[in-house]
Scaffold this motif. Sequence first.
Motif, PDB file in Angstrom:
ATOM      1  N   SER A 168     -29.982  38.855 -37.943  1.00  0.00           N
ATOM      2  CA  SER A 168     -30.960  37.954 -37.329  1.00  0.00           C
ATOM      3  C   SER A 168     -30.351  37.387 -36.046  1.00  0.00           C
ATOM      4  O   SER A 168     -29.654  36.369 -36.082  1.00  0.00           O
ATOM      5  CB  SER A 168     -31.325  36.826 -38.291  1.00  0.00           C
ATOM      6  OG  SER A 168     -31.882  37.335 -39.477  1.00  0.00           O
ATOM      7  N   GLY A 202     -25.771  36.355 -43.539  1.00  0.00           N
ATOM      8  CA  GLY A 202     -27.208  36.269 -43.790  1.00  0.00           C
ATOM      9  C   GLY A 202     -27.901  35.432 -42.741  1.00  0.00           C
ATOM     10  O   GLY A 202     -27.442  35.310 -41.600  1.00  0.00           O
ATOM     11  N   THR A 203     -29.020  34.830 -43.143  1.00  0.00           N
ATOM     12  CA  THR A 203     -29.862  34.081 -42.217  1.00  0.00           C
ATOM     13  C   THR A 203     -29.952  32.619 -42.641  1.00  0.00           C
ATOM     14  O   THR A 203     -30.265  32.317 -43.799  1.00  0.00           O
ATOM     15  CB  THR A 203     -31.280  34.685 -42.170  1.00  0.00           C
ATOM     16  OG1 THR A 203     -31.198  36.047 -41.750  1.00  0.00           O
ATOM     17  CG2 THR A 203     -32.170  33.921 -41.204  1.00  0.00           C
ATOM     18  N   VAL A 215     -29.942  32.417 -46.659  1.00  0.00           N
ATOM     19  CA  VAL A 215     -30.368  33.530 -47.508  1.00  0.00           C
ATOM     20  C   VAL A 215     -29.468  34.724 -47.227  1.00  0.00           C
ATOM     21  O   VAL A 215     -29.165  35.038 -46.076  1.00  0.00           O
ATOM     22  CB  VAL A 215     -31.849  33.889 -47.285  1.00  0.00           C
ATOM     23  CG1 VAL A 215     -32.739  32.744 -47.718  1.00  0.00           C
ATOM     24  CG2 VAL A 215     -32.150  34.240 -45.838  1.00  0.00           C
ATOM     25  N   THR A 216     -29.025  35.364 -48.284  1.00  0.00           N
ATOM     26  CA  THR A 216     -28.074  36.473 -48.170  1.00  0.00           C
ATOM     27  C   THR A 216     -28.574  37.686 -48.951  1.00  0.00           C
ATOM     28  O   THR A 216     -29.563  37.610 -49.699  1.00  0.00           O
ATOM     29  CB  THR A 216     -26.696  36.062 -48.709  1.00  0.00           C
ATOM     30  OG1 THR A 216     -26.825  35.704 -50.090  1.00  0.00           O
ATOM     31  CG2 THR A 216     -26.135  34.869 -47.946  1.00  0.00           C
ATOM     32  N   ASP A 219     -32.347  38.818 -50.349  1.00  0.00           N
ATOM     33  CA  ASP A 219     -33.293  37.893 -49.702  1.00  0.00           C
ATOM     34  C   ASP A 219     -33.287  38.082 -48.190  1.00  0.00           C
ATOM     35  O   ASP A 219     -34.336  38.027 -47.536  1.00  0.00           O
ATOM     36  CB  ASP A 219     -32.945  36.445 -50.041  1.00  0.00           C
ATOM     37  CG  ASP A 219     -33.501  36.020 -51.394  1.00  0.00           C
ATOM     38  OD1 ASP A 219     -34.398  36.716 -51.908  1.00  0.00           O
ATOM     39  OD2 ASP A 219     -33.038  35.005 -51.934  1.00  0.00           O
ATOM     40  N   ASP A 220     -32.105  38.301 -47.620  1.00  0.00           N
ATOM     41  CA  ASP A 220     -32.025  38.522 -46.183  1.00  0.00           C
ATOM     42  C   ASP A 220     -32.681  39.848 -45.801  1.00  0.00           C
ATOM     43  O   ASP A 220     -33.335  39.953 -44.756  1.00  0.00           O
ATOM     44  CB  ASP A 220     -30.570  38.506 -45.722  1.00  0.00           C
ATOM     45  CG  ASP A 220     -30.429  38.495 -44.212  1.00  0.00           C
ATOM     46  OD1 ASP A 220     -31.105  37.675 -43.559  1.00  0.00           O
ATOM     47  OD2 ASP A 220     -29.660  39.317 -43.677  1.00  0.00           O
ATOM     48  N   GLU A 221     -32.539  40.857 -46.633  1.00  0.00           N
ATOM     49  CA  GLU A 221     -33.190  42.146 -46.368  1.00  0.00           C
ATOM     50  C   GLU A 221     -34.701  42.006 -46.411  1.00  0.00           C
ATOM     51  O   GLU A 221     -35.418  42.598 -45.588  1.00  0.00           O
ATOM     52  CB  GLU A 221     -32.712  43.183 -47.390  1.00  0.00           C
ATOM     53  CG  GLU A 221     -31.265  43.598 -47.176  1.00  0.00           C
ATOM     54  CD  GLU A 221     -30.702  44.391 -48.336  1.00  0.00           C
ATOM     55  OE1 GLU A 221     -29.634  44.995 -48.169  1.00  0.00           O
ATOM     56  OE2 GLU A 221     -31.329  44.405 -49.418  1.00  0.00           O
ATOM     57  N   TYR A 223     -36.301  39.286 -45.699  1.00  0.00           N
ATOM     58  CA  TYR A 223     -36.641  38.579 -44.455  1.00  0.00           C
ATOM     59  C   TYR A 223     -36.723  39.541 -43.278  1.00  0.00           C
ATOM     60  O   TYR A 223     -37.651  39.470 -42.464  1.00  0.00           O
ATOM     61  CB  TYR A 223     -35.609  37.479 -44.167  1.00  0.00           C
ATOM     62  CG  TYR A 223     -35.842  36.808 -42.846  1.00  0.00           C
ATOM     63  CD1 TYR A 223     -36.843  35.853 -42.693  1.00  0.00           C
ATOM     64  CD2 TYR A 223     -35.101  37.157 -41.714  1.00  0.00           C
ATOM     65  CE1 TYR A 223     -37.090  35.256 -41.477  1.00  0.00           C
ATOM     66  CE2 TYR A 223     -35.343  36.561 -40.495  1.00  0.00           C
ATOM     67  CZ  TYR A 223     -36.339  35.617 -40.374  1.00  0.00           C
ATOM     68  OH  TYR A 223     -36.589  35.048 -39.155  1.00  0.00           O
ATOM     69  N   GLN A 224     -35.761  40.461 -43.160  1.00  0.00           N
ATOM     70  CA  GLN A 224     -35.777  41.423 -42.062  1.00  0.00           C
ATOM     71  C   GLN A 224     -37.035  42.288 -42.122  1.00  0.00           C
ATOM     72  O   GLN A 224     -37.622  42.635 -41.094  1.00  0.00           O
ATOM     73  CB  GLN A 224     -34.534  42.323 -42.111  1.00  0.00           C
ATOM     74  CG  GLN A 224     -33.203  41.605 -42.104  1.00  0.00           C
ATOM     75  CD  GLN A 224     -32.963  40.777 -40.856  1.00  0.00           C
ATOM     76  OE1 GLN A 224     -33.487  41.082 -39.800  1.00  0.00           O
ATOM     77  NE2 GLN A 224     -32.173  39.730 -40.982  1.00  0.00           N
TER      78      GLN A 224
END
Length: 361
Positions: A168, A202-203, A215-216, A219-221, A223-224
């Motif tokens: 991100s 993460g974000t 978020v890691t 969850d980060d995936e 989000y992407q």
Amino acid sequence: MAYLKKSIWMTIVYCVILITGCSPYLENNEIEEIAPVIFWSLDAAEEGKLEATTVVPPLVQEKKRILTMQVDLLKQSGKGFNLRYYRELKVGQLRVMLLNEELAKKGLRPIINTIFTDPDISQRLYLVIVQGDVKDYIKEEIESQENLDYFLYRMLKHYERKRQGQLSIVNLHQFMQKLYSPFSDPILPVFKAENGNFNYEGTAIFQNDKLISVVTDSDDEIYQLIVNDYYLKYLPIPKLSVVLGHVRTNVDVTFSQDLTEMNFKVELKGRIDEYQGEKNLNDLDDLAEITNEIKSHLETQTKAFLQKNQEWQTDPLDIGARTLTPFSRPIEKKEWREKWRNMEIKVKYQMDLEPLINIQE
């Protein structure tokens, strides 16, 4: 008449000076006497102070030095650095701002406003949240990685330009847009400085200007996939022993008229790049079964991620902006927050996956 001509001439000269940006206060910009700064690192210090760190000189064949000082105000650090180094430091090439996680939890608005209103600092300045002691990391790495500051900048620029949906990447302008939007909250990338490594974690999700959560991993995936780049080069799902590759999504969001329900639809296209499970992907029935398992998994993960943001009362996905329609009254921020917190969420994925191998009918 002569007085009138003189007045007109002086007015023209004055306008030319203003247009060209000349100032009665001249700055020394001789190359031999100035040094550009590529990054600043900011950390919280005792008694409400800030600890600012930078490395000098960048891209010059001199031994690197770490400059650190504690200040009450951000602008003091620039003045203080100049008094500790034989060249005048210029922030015109400032490209990366590293912000400690604990500092971000207290709120970044004063810092962000200060750097945003500085005409010498580019709005393409990258903002990064750092976990751990970045000063110790710099001390360890500066001997082996001489251009460490430039390396950090090039890494961020690479991922921003390639948009591979892995990090991100956020610049100052983008952060400010979300910070002052009535419908969204800012996000920033998070890196961890530890044992000589500087790894993406993460974000960071903000509520207004305060960091609420990071978020890691999965969850980060998610989000992407659903908000950032709508793309992931690789999407591993260990639970199903599968890795999806070159995953692209298209998101459609609709609401009930009273904003009590949201339908979140995701069209996903990709391919199965690796499968270590027990199903036979040569078999159409097995392929359909693993596809449905992936679909169900992503729907559950996405809904859980959205519900976490409801719990945190954050909107990093700009969902509030999707409520805007022509000829309708924009919803106020406070009203939207209340609606969003109590909204029922329905998530549905439509899958289009290419198999790992060609299937002969």
